[in-house]
Design a protein around this motif. Structure first.
Motif, mmCIF file in Angstrom:
data_model
loop_
_atom_site.group_PDB
_atom_site.id
_atom_site.type_symbol
_atom_site.label_atom_id
_atom_site.label_comp_id
_atom_site.label_asym_id
_atom_site.label_seq_id
_atom_site.Cartn_x
_atom_site.Cartn_y
_atom_site.Cartn_z
ATOM 1 N N GLY A 228 1.124 -0.912 -0.226
ATOM 2 C CA GLY A 228 0.199 0.089 0.300
ATOM 3 C C GLY A 228 1.161 1.017 0.376
ATOM 4 O O GLY A 228 0.620 1.976 -0.751
ATOM 5 N N GLN A 229 1.984 1.134 0.518
ATOM 6 C CA GLN A 229 2.733 2.175 1.315
ATOM 7 C C GLN A 229 3.457 3.299 -0.118
ATOM 8 O O GLN A 229 4.190 4.220 -0.996
ATOM 9 N N LEU A 230 3.986 1.087 -0.833
ATOM 10 C CA LEU A 230 4.721 0.977 -1.713
ATOM 11 C C LEU A 230 4.002 1.510 -2.928
ATOM 12 O O LEU A 230 4.865 2.866 -3.528
ATOM 13 N N PHE A 231 2.782 1.576 -3.575
ATOM 14 C CA PHE A 231 2.701 1.865 -4.689
ATOM 15 C C PHE A 231 1.524 3.289 -4.723
ATOM 16 O O PHE A 231 1.556 4.184 -5.340
ATOM 17 N N THR A 232 1.346 3.322 -3.408
ATOM 18 C CA THR A 232 0.970 4.821 -3.341
ATOM 19 C C THR A 232 2.271 6.108 -3.746
ATOM 20 O O THR A 232 1.784 7.098 -3.790
ATOM 21 N N ALA A 249 11.204 -4.792 -10.581
ATOM 22 C CA ALA A 249 9.957 -4.913 -11.294
ATOM 23 C C ALA A 249 8.491 -5.361 -11.777
ATOM 24 O O ALA A 249 7.583 -4.312 -11.819
ATOM 25 N N ASP A 250 9.212 -6.939 -11.569
ATOM 26 C CA ASP A 250 7.644 -7.505 -12.089
ATOM 27 C C ASP A 250 6.605 -7.235 -10.964
ATOM 28 O O ASP A 250 5.415 -6.596 -10.890
ATOM 29 N N MET A 251 7.545 -7.498 -9.695
ATOM 30 C CA MET A 251 5.796 -6.615 -8.210
ATOM 31 C C MET A 251 5.780 -5.086 -8.459
ATOM 32 O O MET A 251 4.495 -5.601 -8.252
ATOM 33 N N LEU A 252 6.308 -4.485 -9.227
ATOM 34 C CA LEU A 252 5.646 -3.573 -8.675
ATOM 35 C C LEU A 252 4.559 -2.855 -10.162
ATOM 36 O O LEU A 252 4.337 -2.392 -10.420
ATOM 37 N N LEU A 254 2.014 -4.848 -10.568
ATOM 38 C CA LEU A 254 0.664 -5.164 -10.043
ATOM 39 C C LEU A 254 0.113 -3.807 -10.021
ATOM 40 O O LEU A 254 -0.964 -3.849 -9.847
ATOM 41 N N SER A 255 0.984 -2.942 -9.233
ATOM 42 C CA SER A 255 0.019 -1.682 -9.539
ATOM 43 C C SER A 255 0.236 -1.016 -10.749
ATOM 44 O O SER A 255 1.074 -0.757 -11.905
ATOM 45 N N VAL A 278 12.329 -12.353 -21.162
ATOM 46 C CA VAL A 278 11.431 -11.763 -22.189
ATOM 47 C C VAL A 278 10.482 -11.574 -21.710
ATOM 48 O O VAL A 278 9.182 -10.120 -21.848
ATOM 49 N N LYS A 279 9.749 -12.152 -20.719
ATOM 50 C CA LYS A 279 7.679 -12.173 -20.739
ATOM 51 C C LYS A 279 8.508 -10.541 -20.063
ATOM 52 O O LYS A 279 7.568 -9.939 -19.678
ATOM 53 N N THR A 280 9.435 -10.041 -18.899
ATOM 54 C CA THR A 280 9.092 -9.022 -18.085
ATOM 55 C C THR A 280 9.463 -7.541 -19.305
ATOM 56 O O THR A 280 9.286 -6.836 -18.710
ATOM 57 N N ALA A 281 10.484 -7.990 -19.456
ATOM 58 C CA ALA A 281 10.651 -6.912 -20.545
ATOM 59 C C ALA A 281 9.143 -6.224 -21.945
ATOM 60 O O ALA A 281 9.126 -5.822 -21.730
ATOM 61 N N LYS A 282 9.037 -7.600 -22.524
ATOM 62 C CA LYS A 282 8.122 -7.183 -22.800
ATOM 63 C C LYS A 282 7.025 -6.606 -22.543
ATOM 64 O O LYS A 282 6.623 -5.818 -22.509
ATOM 65 N N ASN A 283 6.650 -6.848 -21.100
ATOM 66 C CA ASN A 283 5.781 -6.459 -19.945
ATOM 67 C C ASN A 283 5.668 -4.511 -19.988
ATOM 68 O O ASN A 283 5.698 -3.876 -19.865
ATOM 69 N N LEU A 284 7.501 -4.380 -19.294
ATOM 70 C CA LEU A 284 8.237 -3.194 -19.235
ATOM 71 C C LEU A 284 7.978 -3.077 -20.828
ATOM 72 O O LEU A 284 7.300 -1.371 -20.748
ATOM 73 N N GLN A 285 8.257 -2.581 -21.380
ATOM 74 C CA GLN A 285 8.087 -2.406 -23.102
ATOM 75 C C GLN A 285 6.175 -1.555 -23.516
ATOM 76 O O GLN A 285 6.523 -0.467 -23.623
ATOM 77 N N LYS A 286 5.599 -2.635 -22.878
ATOM 78 C CA LYS A 286 4.133 -2.249 -23.065
ATOM 79 C C LYS A 286 3.673 -1.062 -22.065
ATOM 80 O O LYS A 286 3.093 0.549 -22.276
ATOM 81 N N ARG A 287 4.362 -1.435 -20.900
ATOM 82 C CA ARG A 287 3.917 -0.057 -19.313
ATOM 83 C C ARG A 287 5.133 1.140 -20.043
ATOM 84 O O ARG A 287 4.408 2.233 -19.912
#
Length: 508
Positions: A228-232, A249-252, A254-255, A278-287
Motif C-alpha cells: 500500500g505504501q509502496l504503490f502510493t 519490476a515484476d512486483m511494481l 502489479l500497480s 523476455v516476459k518481463t521485458a515485454k510487459n515493461l515495454q508495454k508499460r
C-alpha cells in the motif's frame, strides 16, 4: 572522467550545494549538507586511534547517515562494510569475525548484547552529535588507487558469508562506465534507491547519482514491504532512472500506476542481479514504450556489473533468453571449459572475467580466494561459476549457474547456506534447500526438504514451529516458502546427498 571518488564528490557537493542529494520519503538532504556531515564524521574519525586502512562497519537501512558514513570512511582512508539492520544474528557475527572492523557506526540499533563484538560501537545519538558538530575536514589520505573502497559480504557455500574486497579503482571504473555514453543517463536525474546497501546492486544507483549531482530517491525496507505504501509513494517520486532487479519490476507492475502515463519522467531502466526474462521485458515495454531498458551482468566479485546491452523490442521479439551484453571497457570476457579457453563462438562453458573490475579476493579467506581468483594475461581474473556463451560479435549470453548457487529476487544465495541456516532449528535433523523453477527458467521460490528430529502428527504445525524457531537465524529472503518432510534423502555413489536428483524431482 572521475579519477578519485572523494575529490569528485567534494567538487560536486561544493558546486551543487543546494541540489538535493538524498530524499528518503520526504526527508531531503542537500549536497552541501551531505558533505558537511561527511566532513564532520571524517574529522572525528581522524581523531580516533584506528589502524590505517582498517575497515569500518556501517549498520543501518536507507538513511542518509549511511551515505555520510560511507563518504567519511573513504575520506579517511578506510573501506566500509555495509550491513543491513535486518540481517540475521549469525550472519552479523560471521561478518564481525571475518571482516574484523575497527569501528561500528550504528545508524540503527546494533544488537551488541546478542553478539561477540570486539570493536567500539558508535550509536545513533553519538553519531548525530558528530554529524552536527560542523567540523571542517581537509585530510590528505583518502582511499585511492588499489586501496579498498568497500567490503561486501555475499552468500558462502559453508554457511558463512564471504567478504568481497572491492578497490577504489574497481569502483571508479564501474562508475565511469555507468556515466558514459553507453547508457546516456540523464543529468541531475532522480534515481530509485531501493536495493539495500549490503547488496552490491545499490552501487548502480548510489555512485552514478553522487558523481553526477543527481538525487537518490530512497525507499526504506519497511516501505518496500508494505505494498500500500509502496504503490502510493511510487508515482510521487518523479523518477528518471530505475535501478533494481527484474523481480522488483515484476512486483511494481502489479500497480497500474507503474506506467508511462503516470510516471512519464521514468526514461531509463537498469537491471542486474538476476535474469531479465523476455516476459518481463515485454510487459515493461508495454508499460513504458519510450523508455530505454538495459540488461547488465556481473558478480559482486567484479564490482556490480561488467557487461550491458540495451534491450530493444527487436531483441525481445527475436530472443528466447535475453543477452546480458558486451564487456565494459577495461574488462575481457572469455569462456573456459576443461581448463582451456573456448575460441569457438556459441560454445558453452564457464564465464571468466579479467580486467580492472575484478576485486581483490575475499577478506581473510586465502583458500577461497585462491580457488576463484587468478592472473590471466597479467590481469586480475575471476572464475564466476556461471555458464555462458559468447557469440561471434562478442555478445555474452548467460546460461545459469554451474553449481548450487542461485538468484532469488535479486539476492545471490548458496543453497548450502540455506541448508546450514535451516539446520539451526531444534526441530530439524537434516535439511536440503531446493530451488523451484518457473516456466521462464527463473527460481520462483525455495523448497525445504526436511528430515525432522521427531515424526510430526501435524506437518502444518511443525512447519509453523520451524519458522518460529528460525526467526533471527536466517535471512528473510532465504526462508523457504514450502516445506516437505521425508524419512531419508537419496544418496549418491560417493556417499553424498544426491542434491541434483532432488532438484530434478522437485521440478518434475
Amino acid at each position: 572522467m572521475i579519477k578519485n571518488l572523494v575529490s569528485a564528490f567534494d567538487h560536486i557537493a561544493t558546486t551543487n550545494a543546494d541540489q538535493i542529494a538524498y530524499d528518503e520519503m520526504g526527508k531531503k538532504t542537500r549536497y552541501g549538507e551531505l558533505k558537511a556531515a561527511a566532513d564532520s564524521l571524517a574529522a572525528w574519525l581522524d581523531q580516533q586511534t584506528l589502524a590505517d586502512h582498517s575497515p569500518i562497519m556501517v549498520f543501518g537501512d536507507h538513511q542518509v547517515e549511511m551515505i555520510a558514513s560511507f563518504m567519511a570512511a573513504l575520506k579517511t582512508g578506510h573501506a566500509y562494510i555495509p550491513v543491513s539492520s535486518g540481517s540475521a544474528l549469525p550472519r552479523i557475527q560471521s561478518i564481525l569475525d571475518t571482516g574484523k572492523p575497527s569501528l561500528i557506526l550504528a545508524i540503527d540499533d546494533f544488537p551488541a548484547d546478542q553478539l561477540t563484538v570486539a570493536a567500539p560501537i558508535i550509536d545513533k545519538t553519538q553519531l548525530d552529535k558528530v554529524f552536527t558538530s560542523h567540523h571542517a575536514f581537509s585530510g590528505s589520505h583518502p582511499v585511492t588507487g588499489d586501496d579498498l573502497a568497500y567490503i561486501l559480504f555475499t552468500s558462502g557455500t559453508t554457511g558463512s558469508p564471504k567478504g568481497v574486497q572491492v578497490s577504489h579503482d574497481n569502483l571508479v571504473s564501474f562508475t565511469n562506465w555507468m556515466l558514459s555514453e553507453e547508457f546516456n543517463l540523464p543529468a541531475k536525474a532522480n534515481y530509485l534507491g531501493q536495493p539495500p546497501y549490503s547488496f552490491d546492486l545499490s552501487n548502480m544507483f548510489l555512485y552514478p547519482a553522487l558523481m553526477s549531482a543527481s538525487t537518490v530517491k530512497a525507499l526504506p525496507h519497511d516501505v518496500v514491504e508494505n505494498f500500500g505504501q509502496l504503490f502510493t509513494a511510487l508515482p510521487t517520486l518523479n523518477l528518471n532512472v530505475f535501478v533494481g532487479t527484474p523481480s522488483f519490476a515484476d512486483m511494481l507492475m502489479l500497480s497500474p500506476a507503474f506506467s508511462e502515463k503516470q510516471m512519464s519522467h521514468l526514461t531509463h531502466f537498469l537491471f542486474c542481479g538476476e535474469e531479465l526474462t523476455v516476459k518481463t521485458a515485454k510487459n515493461l515495454q508495454k508499460r513504458f514504450p519510450h523508455a530505454h531498458i538495459f540488461n547488465t551482468y556481473g558478480p559482486t566479485e567484479a564490482t556490480v556489473a561488467v557487461s550491458g546491452i540495451e534491450i530493444t523490442p527487436e531483441i525481445v521479439e527475436n530472443s528466447d533468453r535475453l543477452p546480458v551484453g558486451y564487456a565494459k571497457p577495461g574488462v575481457e570476457l572469455s569462456i573456459w571449459k576443461d581448463g582451456k579457453q573456448v575460441t569457438t563462438p556459441d560454445e558453452q562453458g564457464e564465464i571468466i572475467i579479467a580486467g580492472d573490475s575484478v576485486a581483490h579476493g575475499y577478506k581473510n579467506n586465502p583458500e577461497k580466494t585462491a580457488q576463484s581468483f587468478f592472473k590471466l594475461n597479467g590481469q586480475n581474473a575471476y572464475r564466476t561459476g556461471d555458464a555462458g556463451v559468447l557469440d561471434e560479435d562478442g555478445l555474452l549470453h548467460h546460461k545459469g549457474r554451474m553449481d548450487f548457487q542461485i538468484k532469488l529476487h535479486g539476492f545471490r544465495i548458496e543453497l548450502d547456506e540455506v541448508r546450514a541456516s535451516l539446520e539451526k532449528s531444534p526441530y530439524i535433523k537434516q535439511a536440503v534447500a531446493l530451488p523451484k523453477y518457473n516456466k521462464d527458467g527463473k527460481v520462483a521460490h525455495l523448497i525445504a526438504a526436511v528430515i525432522p528430529k521427531e515424526a510430526a502428527v501435524d506437518q502444518n504445525e511443525l512447519t509453523t514451529k520451524i519458522r518460529e524457531s528460525l526467526k533471527g537465524l536466517i535471512m528473510p529472503y532465504m526462508m523457504p516458502t514450502q516445506f516437505v518432510y521425508r524419512e531419508s534423502f537419496p544418496m549418491s555413489a560417493n556417499g553424498k546427498i544426491a542434491v541434483k536428483q532432488m532438484i530434478k524431482e522437485a521440478n518434475q
